[in-house]
Motif scaffolding. Structure first.
Motif, PDB file in Angstrom:
ATOM      1  N   GLY A   1      78.340  32.577  61.774  1.00 33.65           N
ATOM      2  CA  GLY A   1      77.742  32.373  60.459  1.00 33.65           C
ATOM      3  C   GLY A   1      78.779  31.766  59.523  1.00 33.65           C
ATOM      4  O   GLY A   1      79.866  31.360  59.942  1.00 33.65           O
ATOM      5  N   PRO A   2      78.465  31.722  58.255  1.00 34.77           N
ATOM      6  CA  PRO A   2      79.390  31.114  57.300  1.00 34.77           C
ATOM      7  C   PRO A   2      80.679  31.930  57.162  1.00 34.77           C
ATOM      8  O   PRO A   2      80.696  33.142  57.369  1.00 34.77           O
ATOM      9  N   ALA A   3      81.718  31.247  56.828  1.00 36.99           N
ATOM     10  CA  ALA A   3      83.018  31.904  56.630  1.00 36.99           C
ATOM     11  C   ALA A   3      82.953  32.832  55.413  1.00 36.99           C
ATOM     12  O   ALA A   3      82.052  32.756  54.585  1.00 36.99           O
ATOM     13  N   GLU A   4      83.950  33.727  55.328  1.00 36.49           N
ATOM     14  CA  GLU A   4      83.984  34.694  54.224  1.00 36.49           C
ATOM     15  C   GLU A   4      84.035  34.007  52.874  1.00 36.49           C
ATOM     16  O   GLU A   4      83.411  34.453  51.909  1.00 36.49           O
ATOM     17  N   GLU A   5      84.777  32.918  52.802  1.00 38.27           N
ATOM     18  CA  GLU A   5      84.895  32.201  51.528  1.00 38.27           C
ATOM     19  C   GLU A   5      83.540  31.679  51.070  1.00 38.27           C
ATOM     20  O   GLU A   5      83.203  31.740  49.891  1.00 38.27           O
ATOM     21  N   ILE A   6      82.765  31.166  52.017  1.00 42.17           N
ATOM     22  CA  ILE A   6      81.442  30.637  51.680  1.00 42.17           C
ATOM     23  C   ILE A   6      80.549  31.766  51.170  1.00 42.17           C
ATOM     24  O   ILE A   6      79.834  31.616  50.172  1.00 42.17           O
ATOM     25  N   LEU A   7      80.584  32.900  51.852  1.00 42.41           N
ATOM     26  CA  LEU A   7      79.783  34.037  51.413  1.00 42.41           C
ATOM     27  C   LEU A   7      80.184  34.496  50.016  1.00 42.41           C
ATOM     28  O   LEU A   7      79.329  34.805  49.167  1.00 42.41           O
ATOM     29  N   LEU A   8      81.486  34.558  49.775  1.00 39.54           N
ATOM     30  CA  LEU A   8      81.977  34.973  48.456  1.00 39.54           C
ATOM     31  C   LEU A   8      81.546  33.985  47.390  1.00 39.54           C
ATOM     32  O   LEU A   8      81.078  34.377  46.304  1.00 39.54           O
ATOM     33  N   LEU A   9      81.640  32.684  47.683  1.00 35.97           N
ATOM     34  CA  LEU A   9      81.206  31.677  46.714  1.00 35.97           C
ATOM     35  C   LEU A   9      79.705  31.766  46.457  1.00 35.97           C
ATOM     36  O   LEU A   9      79.249  31.580  45.318  1.00 35.97           O
ATOM     37  N   ARG A  10      78.923  32.073  47.463  1.00 40.18           N
ATOM     38  CA  ARG A  10      77.480  32.232  47.263  1.00 40.18           C
ATOM     39  C   ARG A  10      77.178  33.439  46.373  1.00 40.18           C
ATOM     40  O   ARG A  10      76.290  33.377  45.522  1.00 40.18           O
TER      41      ARG A  10
END
Length: 138
Positions: free
Chosen positions: A121-130
């Motif tokens: 799935g998406p990286a942690e950074e992507i999840l945090l930015l979302r």
């Protein structure tokens, strides 16, 4: 009508179409193997054992003259056509071996595809930015 609809669903399944394509390709491939056996493999074998046409080897069962070609000997009576049988048997063995190799290759490819991990799935950074984006929208 229900039977016709059931047949239509059965015929349009992906596996049924795949089977039909496989049968058609198998029939065409069988001609290639027949030619390989009859034109490439059997002539040297029959030359080594003293004959020119291996498919004409037979044992007469009705006291026919042995020197007749197979077609004429069959007209004269029963024959044990072992040369023709061996030719067809060799065709089958070659075809079965090639199909075995193809199935083996497909199995290996499927096993490799199954062994590869799916993306997590998406990286942690992507999840945090979302999360930040969603909280800013509120």
């Amino acid at each position: 009508m229900a039977m016709l609809e059931d047949f239509k669903r059965f015929a349009m399944k992906g596996s049924m179409i795949d089977l039909a394509v496989g049968v058609i390709i198998g029939a065409a491939f069988s001609k290639i193997v027949d030619s390989l056996v009859a034109d490439i493999i059997m002539p040297p074998i029959s030359l080594l054992i003293g004959g020119l046409d291996f498919s004409n080897y037979y044992i007469p069962l009705n006291h026919q003259a042995y020197a007749l070609p197979l077609a004429e000997a069959k007209k004269a009576g029963a024959v044990f056509a072992y040369g023709n049988f061996l030719t067809v048997l060799l065709n089958f063995v070659i075809l079965a071996f090639i199909i075995f190799q193809m199935v083996r290759l497909v199995s290996r490819v499927r096993a490799r595809a199954a062994a590869q991990p799916e993306p997590a799935g998406p990286a942690e950074e992507i999840l945090l930015l979302r999360e930040i984006r969603d909280s800013l929208r509120k």
